[in-house]
Write a protein that holds these residues in place. Structure first.
Motif, PDB file in Angstrom:
ATOM      1  N   GLY A 188       0.807  -1.217   0.000  1.00 47.13           N
ATOM      2  CA  GLY A 188       0.000   0.000   0.000  1.00 47.13           C
ATOM      3  C   GLY A 188       0.839   1.264   0.000  1.00 47.13           C
ATOM      4  N   GLY A 189       2.012   1.212   0.623  1.00 48.64           N
ATOM      5  CA  GLY A 189       2.880   2.367   0.681  1.00 48.64           C
ATOM      6  C   GLY A 189       3.718   2.569  -0.571  1.00 48.64           C
ATOM      7  N   GLY A 190       3.632   1.636  -1.504  1.00 46.80           N
ATOM      8  CA  GLY A 190       4.448   1.704  -2.709  1.00 46.80           C
ATOM      9  C   GLY A 190       3.976   2.690  -3.752  1.00 46.80           C
ATOM     10  N   GLY A 191       2.739   3.161  -3.648  1.00 44.50           N
ATOM     11  CA  GLY A 191       2.238   4.183  -4.547  1.00 44.50           C
ATOM     12  C   GLY A 191       1.605   3.694  -5.839  1.00 44.50           C
ATOM     13  N   ALA A 192       1.624   2.394  -6.117  1.00 47.77           N
ATOM     14  CA  ALA A 192       1.063   1.874  -7.372  1.00 47.77           C
ATOM     15  C   ALA A 192      -0.435   1.597  -7.279  1.00 47.77           C
ATOM     16  CB  ALA A 192       1.785   0.595  -7.794  1.00 47.77           C
TER      17      ALA A 192
END
Length: 154
Positions: free
Chosen positions: A118-122
């Motif tokens: 979720g924190g990866g931005g995709a």
């Protein structure tokens, strides 16, 4: 495709009792040798199953159109370091772009994977739910008989 803010939701619930899917199958129908993974989790113990629903951002779809990629290998690489397994990866029409079925040693391990993804931005959204067996639900229903609930204001 959903394009709202990213969300991560986990609902901690129980685990299957050993042998629920047959003699000796202690991991929801998947037989494993008895050993410990790198985190010390025993591989012959029952582990919870999790269903994730996700949606990509429009930018992610644009990148994937330019460079098509099978994301199953990436998903496996996310869950295996915490001692888990990817059991399925599907794309879909509708409210969510895709679904994953995971097995992880515990809620904290799965939360770590969900937070990293979720924190990866995709993704524009990610929801993860712990799945319960019918046996677990029946046990919860029996235990609910002992709970003395009182509605607010009564």
């Amino acid at each position: 495709m959903s394009h709202g803010p990213a969300t991560i939701r986990s609902m901690p619930l129980g685990r299957l009792p050993p042998g629920a899917y047959g003699q000796g199958n202690r991991t929801r129908g998947i037989r494993r040798n008895s050993h410990q993974d790198v985190l010390g989790h025993r591989k012959d113990e029952t582990m919870p199953l999790y269903l994730s629903k996700f949606s990509y951002t429009p930018e992610t779809w644009a990148r994937m159109i330019q460079h098509p990629e099978d994301r199953r290998e990436a998903a496996r690489a996310y869950i295996e370091p915490v001692g888990g397994t990817l059991h399925g990866f599907w794309y879909a029409f509708g409210e969510h772009d895709g679904y994953n079925l995971w097995e992880a040693p515990d809620n904290v391990s799965m939360a770590a994977v969900a937070l990293a993804i979720g924190g990866g931005g995709a993704l524009s959204s990610l929801e993860t739910t712990v799945l319960m067996s019918v046996e677990e639900t029946l046990d919860a229903l029996r235990r609910a008989q002992q709970v003395q609930y009182r509605p607010p204001g009564t």
